[in-house]
Design an enzyme around this catalytic site. Sequence first.
Site, PDB file in Angstrom:
ATOM      1  N   GLU A 102       3.796   5.963   3.956  1.00 37.94           N
ATOM      2  CA  GLU A 102       3.565   7.164   4.774  1.00 37.94           C
ATOM      3  C   GLU A 102       4.421   7.074   6.023  1.00 37.94           C
ATOM      4  OE1 GLU A 102      -0.583   8.171   5.301  1.00 37.94           O
ATOM      5  OE2 GLU A 102      -0.994   7.846   3.179  1.00 37.94           O
TER       6      GLU A 102
ATOM      7  N   SER B 193      -6.775   5.001  10.349  1.00 37.32           N
ATOM      8  CA  SER B 193      -8.097   5.388  10.870  1.00 37.32           C
ATOM      9  C   SER B 193      -9.237   4.749  10.084  1.00 37.32           C
ATOM     10  CB  SER B 193      -8.254   6.904  10.882  1.00 37.32           C
ATOM     11  OG  SER B 193      -7.947   7.435   9.623  1.00 37.32           O
TER      12      SER B 193
ATOM     13  N   ALA C 147     -17.454   4.351   9.404  1.00 34.74           N
ATOM     14  CA  ALA C 147     -17.807   3.523  10.558  1.00 34.74           C
ATOM     15  C   ALA C 147     -19.317   3.330  10.652  1.00 34.74           C
ATOM     16  CB  ALA C 147     -17.272   4.159  11.838  1.00 34.74           C
TER      17      ALA C 147
ATOM     18  N   HIS D 107      -1.913  17.445  12.260  1.00 35.56           N
ATOM     19  CA  HIS D 107      -1.247  17.066  11.013  1.00 35.56           C
ATOM     20  C   HIS D 107      -0.211  18.130  10.694  1.00 35.56           C
ATOM     21  CE1 HIS D 107      -0.608  15.722   6.917  1.00 35.56           C
ATOM     22  NE2 HIS D 107      -1.331  14.644   7.179  1.00 35.56           N
TER      23      HIS D 107
ATOM     24  N   ARG E 112      -1.650   8.311  16.398  1.00 37.09           N
ATOM     25  CA  ARG E 112      -2.113   7.341  15.388  1.00 37.09           C
ATOM     26  C   ARG E 112      -1.132   7.219  14.225  1.00 37.09           C
ATOM     27  NH1 ARG E 112      -4.857   8.033  10.675  1.00 37.09           N
ATOM     28  NH2 ARG E 112      -5.232  10.229  11.147  1.00 37.09           N
TER      29      ARG E 112
ATOM     30  N   HIS F 271      -6.211  17.404  13.480  1.00 33.91           N
ATOM     31  CA  HIS F 271      -6.554  16.461  12.412  1.00 33.91           C
ATOM     32  C   HIS F 271      -7.371  15.267  12.896  1.00 33.91           C
ATOM     33  CE1 HIS F 271      -6.105  14.393   8.622  1.00 33.91           C
ATOM     34  NE2 HIS F 271      -5.455  13.393   9.174  1.00 33.91           N
TER      35      HIS F 271
ATOM     36  N   ARG G 121       4.072  11.265  13.010  1.00 30.95           N
ATOM     37  CA  ARG G 121       3.380  12.518  12.696  1.00 30.95           C
ATOM     38  C   ARG G 121       3.529  13.564  13.794  1.00 30.95           C
ATOM     39  NH1 ARG G 121      -2.459  11.599  10.225  1.00 30.95           N
ATOM     40  NH2 ARG G 121      -1.253  10.911   8.449  1.00 30.95           N
TER      41      ARG G 121
HETATM   42  C1  SIN Z   1      -2.924  12.082   5.125  1.00 29.35           C
HETATM   43  O1  SIN Z   1      -3.251  11.758   3.994  1.00 29.35           O
HETATM   44  O2  SIN Z   1      -1.856  12.614   5.414  1.00 29.35           O
HETATM   45  C2  SIN Z   1      -3.865  11.807   6.239  1.00 29.35           C
HETATM   46  C3  SIN Z   1      -4.077  10.374   6.345  1.00 29.35           C
HETATM   47  C4  SIN Z   1      -4.370  10.020   7.759  1.00 29.35           C
HETATM   48  O3  SIN Z   1      -4.747  10.889   8.527  1.00 29.35           O
HETATM   49  O4  SIN Z   1      -4.155   8.869   8.120  1.00 29.35           O
END
Ligand code: SIN
Length: 521
Positions: free
Chosen positions: A110, A375, A12, A230, A370, A335, A274
């Site tokens: 993901e 991010s 950023a 996380h 999120r 995280h 998550r």
């Molecule tokens: C991850 O690789 O699990 C983290 C990626 C994220 O925080 O978006």
Amino acid sequence: MTRVLVIGGGIAGLWAAVRSADAGCSVELVTKTELAESNTRYAQGGIAAALFPDDSAARHMADTLGAGAGLADLEAVRVLCDEGPARVRDLIRFGVAFDRGDSGLSRGLEAAHSRARIVHAGGDATGAAIEAALVGTVRRRAVRIDERTMLVDLLVEPGHGGRPAVVGARLLDGQGAITLRRADAVVLATGGNGRLYRHTTNPDVATGDGVAAAWRAGAAVADLEFTQFHPTALAAPGTPLISEAVRGEGAVLRDVAGRRFMTEVHPDAELAPRDVVARAVWRRMAAQGGEPVRLDATALGEEFLAERFPGLDRVVRDDGFDWSREPVPVTPAAHYAMGGVATDLDGRASLAGLYAVGECARTGVHGANRLASNSLLEAAVFAERAARAIASPVSSPVVGTHDRHTAQEPVRDGVSRPRADDSSRVPVDRAALQALMWEHVGLERDEQGLAEASVRLDGWSAPAPVDRRSAEDRNLLDLARLTVAAALARRASAGAHFRTDDPSGAPGAAAPALAPELEAA
Ligand code: SIN
């Protein structure tokens, strides 16, 4: 010439510095340690954007809003997803070599993404590749760079109409000297605050310096109760992150008896949002006496693991595990901060002259949780917009408009500032603060634990900010108090903020509201 002071050297800050310089501003960038050290550098998963023919910005929006548990801001998410693809192309122009396969850019899946849309570089080294490309780019611009220089406080003076305006910053250099730096615009890009917690995936620079300084200066901050944990940090010293992309490739979670448990928790199993996976891991660990659960990546095979996740392969093996042959112990860890300095869609904070971009900003795109790999995208999209806004400023800041995007009143008051008589307080102890936050303000909270945390925090005093350690401790104490106040104020669970005394708003209890045009996406 507009003077811009950018504070922070992750994606950023670098982006804001490069693009402000491109727009003709005079730019100075300060970073707390050396330029390349930031959360960005450690990002493994990648960057999400609707770049592929089977995807669309509307679909990316729907996934982002869904993960955000109904609290993400629709307009902010629209900006993120519409402008995301252009920013990824900018990264390619800046020199990021995203991984490619036979048919073009490689992409991964993901959690909570309805499409494989995450592009990555060096397998699991996306953040490092982005950081290196942007550091190279900023060094080719006429940007003054001051490393080992830390933000202490923002300078505030009466501005237009007598309203307070940020006119620069108090900085602490590596020799312990305080300097005052004046600027027309200060851009906070100070990253996250994972170091509030005993267990975190964040590097030790992540102490929330910008958010704490903005709050002390009187800027609105919001959503601090939403900390993302996380689900899969390696249960080894330093709790290194094991990317969600590993589960995206097919790894599963098992309890100590070898049973796969996520299938009982959510239809998307290991690829549920998550916060859902993190809480399930947390509870399974509690049920097995604190023993970490296991991430089983053995089906992926030795060769694939080494090729697709070269950095992780090294980390896991260095910690003594052969993950191609045995499941490895994992645990949740703090995280990402969804909350931060409340901004409008151009990164403007509520004080004139102040901007915030990246993890330290609360743009509204993440809501209560999120979506993975959003991010880096948020940082790029909103740093670009902030740089453009700074280069062509409107006559006055849009004070108050960010409140429109705020799901809950921003925390301004209700948190005790240092009392005149501080004599009953004892100096804050960082390890004790981190343990307190982990225990009472972690994956599950309740009124009693939060109230206890509040009392303990009130008994600590902040040190005078005379060096990096003391300045960080002051920031961590302010942020801990703000986080606890925000968590107490939000009585119902939402996304990553799970109140065991009122779980009704937790994911699964109600479907998040989607905009009508997204229902069909
Ligand atoms: C991850 O690789 O699990 C983290 C990626 C994220 O925080 O978006």
